[in-house]
Design a protein around this motif. Structure first.
Motif, PDB file in Angstrom:
ATOM      1  N   TYR A   1      29.082  46.530  45.492  1.00  0.00           N
ATOM      2  CA  TYR A   1      28.027  47.213  44.746  1.00  0.00           C
ATOM      3  C   TYR A   1      28.485  47.525  43.325  1.00  0.00           C
ATOM      4  O   TYR A   1      27.784  47.262  42.366  1.00  0.00           O
ATOM      5  N   ASP A   2      29.659  48.128  43.198  1.00  0.00           N
ATOM      6  CA  ASP A   2      30.200  48.508  41.894  1.00  0.00           C
ATOM      7  C   ASP A   2      31.487  47.715  41.671  1.00  0.00           C
ATOM      8  O   ASP A   2      32.533  48.046  42.237  1.00  0.00           O
ATOM      9  N   LEU A   3      31.409  46.691  40.850  1.00  0.00           N
ATOM     10  CA  LEU A   3      32.539  45.790  40.639  1.00  0.00           C
ATOM     11  C   LEU A   3      33.743  46.522  40.055  1.00  0.00           C
ATOM     12  O   LEU A   3      34.881  46.262  40.452  1.00  0.00           O
TER      13      LEU A   3
ATOM     14  N   ASP B   1      31.208  36.488  33.567  1.00  0.00           N
ATOM     15  CA  ASP B   1      29.844  37.028  33.521  1.00  0.00           C
ATOM     16  C   ASP B   1      29.773  38.500  33.912  1.00  0.00           C
ATOM     17  O   ASP B   1      28.695  39.061  34.032  1.00  0.00           O
ATOM     18  N   GLY B   2      30.927  39.134  34.145  1.00  0.00           N
ATOM     19  CA  GLY B   2      30.942  40.539  34.531  1.00  0.00           C
ATOM     20  C   GLY B   2      30.535  40.773  35.979  1.00  0.00           C
ATOM     21  O   GLY B   2      30.334  41.915  36.384  1.00  0.00           O
ATOM     22  N   LYS B   3      30.390  39.717  36.754  1.00  0.00           N
ATOM     23  CA  LYS B   3      29.963  39.855  38.145  1.00  0.00           C
ATOM     24  C   LYS B   3      31.036  39.409  39.135  1.00  0.00           C
ATOM     25  O   LYS B   3      30.799  39.393  40.340  1.00  0.00           O
ATOM     26  N   HIS B   4      32.207  39.033  38.649  1.00  0.00           N
ATOM     27  CA  HIS B   4      33.262  38.512  39.521  1.00  0.00           C
ATOM     28  C   HIS B   4      34.622  39.087  39.146  1.00  0.00           C
ATOM     29  O   HIS B   4      34.917  39.250  37.965  1.00  0.00           O
TER      30      HIS B   4
ATOM     31  N   ILE C   1      32.424  39.991  44.341  1.00  0.00           N
ATOM     32  CA  ILE C   1      31.214  39.531  43.658  1.00  0.00           C
ATOM     33  C   ILE C   1      30.205  40.674  43.615  1.00  0.00           C
ATOM     34  O   ILE C   1      29.830  41.220  44.657  1.00  0.00           O
ATOM     35  N   LYS C   2      29.795  41.041  42.423  1.00  0.00           N
ATOM     36  CA  LYS C   2      28.801  42.102  42.273  1.00  0.00           C
ATOM     37  C   LYS C   2      27.467  41.559  42.772  1.00  0.00           C
ATOM     38  O   LYS C   2      26.735  40.907  42.045  1.00  0.00           O
ATOM     39  N   ALA C   3      27.166  41.826  44.054  1.00  0.00           N
ATOM     40  CA  ALA C   3      25.958  41.265  44.659  1.00  0.00           C
ATOM     41  C   ALA C   3      25.345  42.183  45.714  1.00  0.00           C
ATOM     42  O   ALA C   3      24.232  41.932  46.160  1.00  0.00           O
TER      43      ALA C   3
END
Length: 154
Positions: free
Chosen positions: A40-42, A64-67, A81-83
């Motif tokens: 939830y919170d990378l 991309d700030g999501k990994h 992974i921010k997912a």
């Protein structure tokens, strides 16, 4: 004499490279490449695995700030992974496991950081002693994934 030593060294290097290549090429079962978990919170998840678990981060190709990629073995990685849409409970039976040189030192660190842990039976701030002599504790990361830490020497 010097030429013979250089030639012997080159032959040894070539042999090692060949053996290494052949060992990998002949490996018949799959090997672990990576494990990916949705968080939830990378930033919180990254801080936990980097600072509490002391796992080194790796350069990740997406930028991309999501990994976040972490090195968990010679050829294995953990990908955060921010997912996740929210933080949810997970069953302790589904857990990641890491070994440390000293579970006692790791417990001291957890206590210093005020991070709760438990044994398999659910007793707080206690470890499990397996029948093979391995000590283990369980804690949760910021996304409530269970993490086992033990002192297995395998």
């Amino acid at each position: 004499m010097k030429k013979k030593l250089v030639r012997a060294g080159l032959l040894l290097c070539a042999g090692i490279i060949t053996l290494s290549f052949n060992a990998h090429a002949q490996h018949k079962s799959p090997v672990l490449n990576h494990i990916a978990i949705a968080v939830y919170d990378l930033d919180k998840a990254t801080a936990f695995y980097r600072d509490v678990m002391e796992i080194d981060t790796l350069a990740e190709p997406f930028h991309d700030g999501k990994h976040t990629w972490l090195k968990i073995g010679p050829h294995s990685q953990l990908h955060l992974i921010k997912a996740a849409k929210e933080v949810t409970e997970h069953d302790i039976a589904a857990h990641l496991c890491f070994s440390v040189p000293s579970i006692d030192d790791f417990i001291l660190k957890l206590n210093k950081l005020h991070i709760p842990f438990r044994n398999w039976q659910g007793e707080k701030q206690k470890y499990t002693l397996r029948v093979d002599g391995v000590k283990q504790v369980y804690l949760q990361d910021p996304d409530k994934y269970w993490v086992e830490v033990n002192d297995d020497k395998y």
